[in-house]
Design a protein around this motif. Sequence first.
Motif, PDB file in Angstrom:
ATOM      1  N   SER A 432     -20.432  -9.108  -4.031  1.00 48.80           N
ATOM      2  CA  SER A 432     -20.563 -10.539  -3.775  1.00 48.80           C
ATOM      3  C   SER A 432     -20.194 -11.324  -5.024  1.00 48.80           C
ATOM      4  CB  SER A 432     -21.993 -10.898  -3.346  1.00 48.80           C
ATOM      5  OG  SER A 432     -22.274 -10.411  -2.061  1.00 48.80           O
ATOM      6  N   TYR A 440     -24.714 -20.372  -2.979  1.00 49.26           N
ATOM      7  CA  TYR A 440     -23.572 -19.862  -2.220  1.00 49.26           C
ATOM      8  C   TYR A 440     -23.324 -18.399  -2.572  1.00 49.26           C
ATOM      9  CZ  TYR A 440     -22.654 -24.876  -1.786  1.00 49.26           C
ATOM     10  OH  TYR A 440     -22.769 -26.219  -1.540  1.00 49.26           O
ATOM     11  N   HIS A 469     -31.463 -10.050  11.200  1.00 50.48           N
ATOM     12  CA  HIS A 469     -31.544 -11.321  10.486  1.00 50.48           C
ATOM     13  C   HIS A 469     -32.718 -12.136  11.028  1.00 50.48           C
ATOM     14  CE1 HIS A 469     -27.591 -10.570   8.722  1.00 50.48           C
ATOM     15  NE2 HIS A 469     -27.177 -10.230   9.933  1.00 50.48           N
ATOM     16  N   GLU A 491     -19.962 -16.360  13.397  1.00 47.09           N
ATOM     17  CA  GLU A 491     -20.725 -17.426  12.763  1.00 47.09           C
ATOM     18  C   GLU A 491     -22.160 -17.363  13.280  1.00 47.09           C
ATOM     19  OE1 GLU A 491     -18.539 -21.315  12.916  1.00 47.09           O
ATOM     20  OE2 GLU A 491     -17.189 -20.133  14.185  1.00 47.09           O
ATOM     21  N   THR A 493     -26.582 -18.671  12.254  1.00 47.79           N
ATOM     22  CA  THR A 493     -27.609 -19.250  11.393  1.00 47.79           C
ATOM     23  C   THR A 493     -28.830 -18.342  11.448  1.00 47.79           C
ATOM     24  OG1 THR A 493     -26.814 -21.489  11.848  1.00 47.79           O
ATOM     25  CG2 THR A 493     -29.045 -21.292  10.985  1.00 47.79           C
ATOM     26  N   GLU A 499     -31.788 -15.590  -1.433  1.00 49.02           N
ATOM     27  CA  GLU A 499     -31.044 -14.326  -1.407  1.00 49.02           C
ATOM     28  C   GLU A 499     -31.176 -13.633  -2.760  1.00 49.02           C
ATOM     29  OE1 GLU A 499     -27.646 -13.574   0.722  1.00 49.02           O
ATOM     30  OE2 GLU A 499     -27.366 -15.613   1.426  1.00 49.02           O
ATOM     31  N   ARG A 510     -29.919 -20.733   6.876  1.00 50.65           N
ATOM     32  CA  ARG A 510     -28.650 -20.507   6.187  1.00 50.65           C
ATOM     33  C   ARG A 510     -27.568 -20.240   7.222  1.00 50.65           C
ATOM     34  NH1 ARG A 510     -28.643 -19.717   0.707  1.00 50.65           N
ATOM     35  NH2 ARG A 510     -26.734 -18.486   0.816  1.00 50.65           N
ATOM     36  N   ARG A 511     -26.378 -20.719   6.929  1.00 48.62           N
ATOM     37  CA  ARG A 511     -25.231 -20.555   7.818  1.00 48.62           C
ATOM     38  C   ARG A 511     -24.270 -19.547   7.199  1.00 48.62           C
ATOM     39  NH1 ARG A 511     -24.306 -21.025  13.123  1.00 48.62           N
ATOM     40  NH2 ARG A 511     -22.139 -21.551  13.614  1.00 48.62           N
ATOM     41  N   THR A 512     -23.761 -18.640   8.040  1.00 51.86           N
ATOM     42  CA  THR A 512     -22.821 -17.613   7.581  1.00 51.86           C
ATOM     43  C   THR A 512     -21.532 -17.686   8.382  1.00 51.86           C
ATOM     44  OG1 THR A 512     -24.576 -16.100   6.862  1.00 51.86           O
ATOM     45  CG2 THR A 512     -22.424 -15.125   7.346  1.00 51.86           C
ATOM     46  N   ASP A 514     -18.114 -15.262   8.814  1.00 49.09           N
ATOM     47  CA  ASP A 514     -17.727 -13.871   8.531  1.00 49.09           C
ATOM     48  C   ASP A 514     -16.457 -13.541   9.318  1.00 49.09           C
ATOM     49  OD1 ASP A 514     -17.440 -11.050   8.675  1.00 49.09           O
ATOM     50  OD2 ASP A 514     -19.584 -10.736   8.403  1.00 49.09           O
ATOM     51  N   TRP A 527     -17.096 -12.820   3.952  1.00 57.05           N
ATOM     52  CA  TRP A 527     -18.072 -13.744   4.513  1.00 57.05           C
ATOM     53  C   TRP A 527     -18.594 -14.674   3.434  1.00 57.05           C
ATOM     54  CZ3 TRP A 527     -22.871 -13.146   2.259  1.00 57.05           C
ATOM     55  CH2 TRP A 527     -23.142 -11.895   1.670  1.00 57.05           C
ATOM     56  N   SER A 529     -22.086 -17.319   2.797  1.00 56.60           N
ATOM     57  CA  SER A 529     -23.404 -17.754   3.269  1.00 56.60           C
ATOM     58  C   SER A 529     -23.903 -18.884   2.381  1.00 56.60           C
ATOM     59  CB  SER A 529     -24.391 -16.581   3.232  1.00 56.60           C
ATOM     60  OG  SER A 529     -25.703 -17.010   3.539  1.00 56.60           O
TER      61      SER A 529
END
Length: 552
Positions: A432, A440, A469, A491, A493, A499, A510-512, A514, A527, A529
């Motif tokens: 990451s 982010y 999740h 996509e 939430t 994190e 949180r919105r992801t 991918d 991805w 997040s």
Amino acid sequence: MGSLGDHAGGGNTRVIAGRYRLEARLGRGGMGLVWRATDLLLGRQVAVKELARDEALSDAEAEQQRERTLREARAVAQLRHPHVIVVHDVVVQDEHPYIVMELIEGGSLAGRLARGGPLDAHEVARMGIDLLGALSTAHEAGILHRDLKPANVLLERATGRFVLTDFGIAQLSGATTLTEVGSFVGSPEYTAPERMAGERTGPGSDLWSLGALLVTALAGESPFRRDSIGGVLHAVVYDDIRPPAAAAPLLPVVLGLLDRDPRRRLDAAQAEALLRAYVATGRMPDAPRERPGAVPPRHSVLPGRAGGPGRPGRPKRGGYASAGWELPPAALAGGRPGGRQGRAALIAAALAAAVTGAGVSAALLVGRDGDGARAPSSSTASPTPTVTVTDRSPGPSSPEAPQGYRIAEDPGGFALAVPETFRREPDGPGVSYVSPDGTYRIGIRQTGRVPGGPLAAQRRADAEGPRNHPGYREGRVTETTRNGRPAALWEFTRDGFAEGGKGGGDADGRRTFDLCWEEDGRTVDVWVSAPVADAAQARRYFDAAVDTFVRR
């Protein structure tokens, strides 16, 4: 997506994707042609936008733009709101992308204003409410419009419904851009000053554009219309903002949306409340003087006039409508104070970009095609825009870094663009790149081939989302492509939390985003997040990472 043109054209009997019969040309703009068509499978009338190829781009650049456009079109197709254009399908035939949309009978607001002049205040208020609903739905999904203007607002003749169109495709053409791809996108007359300055932008920038649009609908032309692109830029970032007398009925909301400081600008809920009050009573209440966390208002007169720059000035004759606003230091490039010199430098940078941008003419920069019709083009979220020109000299296989990004040559055998301040962290089987405060996170994972390919893998991940999740919700999987290869966008939430214990939690979740695809016998996942409130910025980081990713 595409807008319905105001002029009919010749017929055509081509059938694309074995399903859509193109029958009559409805309009031509900077983005290509819009056709009236018949969906032969469902037996209904649709509009089909045939996107033009920008000949100034290399084959690789054109492919990248096409892939981004199709990905964004598919994202917009997930939006559900009565005032957002419905996207039925996205197809490619003979390497040309086509976007299939609902057919709106009635034409654009630009055409309406050209034929019949300004609208009355009640109708403009109703339009503002409709468009605020459309923008709020898009913003909640992490999508910025970034080119709100009369050509991109449709008015359905039978119902009077206003419909917002042309999300996500302005980067396919230089017709309304100040520079080449990756630098600046939009129509300057309707572009917020912070976007001109290359600062971080968000939903508030679309709201500025709406403020300019409301004035245009009330008065018949943009409050920033000038005879040259330099004049337009000067008006947006420097001149006193003096709404015309026609804007008086809706003045509080107009002034609130056209505040040059995004921290003081009205938000969507405040603007909608003011407009609804006007529709209900015929009177506009005063705009809220302060918002939580906002800085106090700072008014001034024109530089050189009585009162002097930065000192409170008395409103000129005509009252509040003619009182000027001074551009606050926060709205200057980089947030640096600079008074006249700072503003002049900003305007000079923007003009340099406009002059340097390959193949861009002044007529197109102010949002007009060569025949005098407004160009129906737009944009969506992308890496942070700037009005300066980036000098790029990449190698034959090296990705290009947008301004504010760097190319991370990862020891895992790939490279991609990440923001300059992001640091690398191991992340299980992948890696990451994380912002300093942990808000982010950009993740990359490469594995062997997966059963069923990317689409099946993402659907399995979506099905297992509630188990993997906490608070999993709003999950959706969209089939797409990446550089011509099958891909799938997932996509979702989930509940917010810090994190890795290093920040980044958010009460709203949180919105992801991918994207999964296969390349060189490997399955690649990229991805991003972020907290839901920062989804728009996360989407820009995501687009930059996906567009620049290369395997080594």
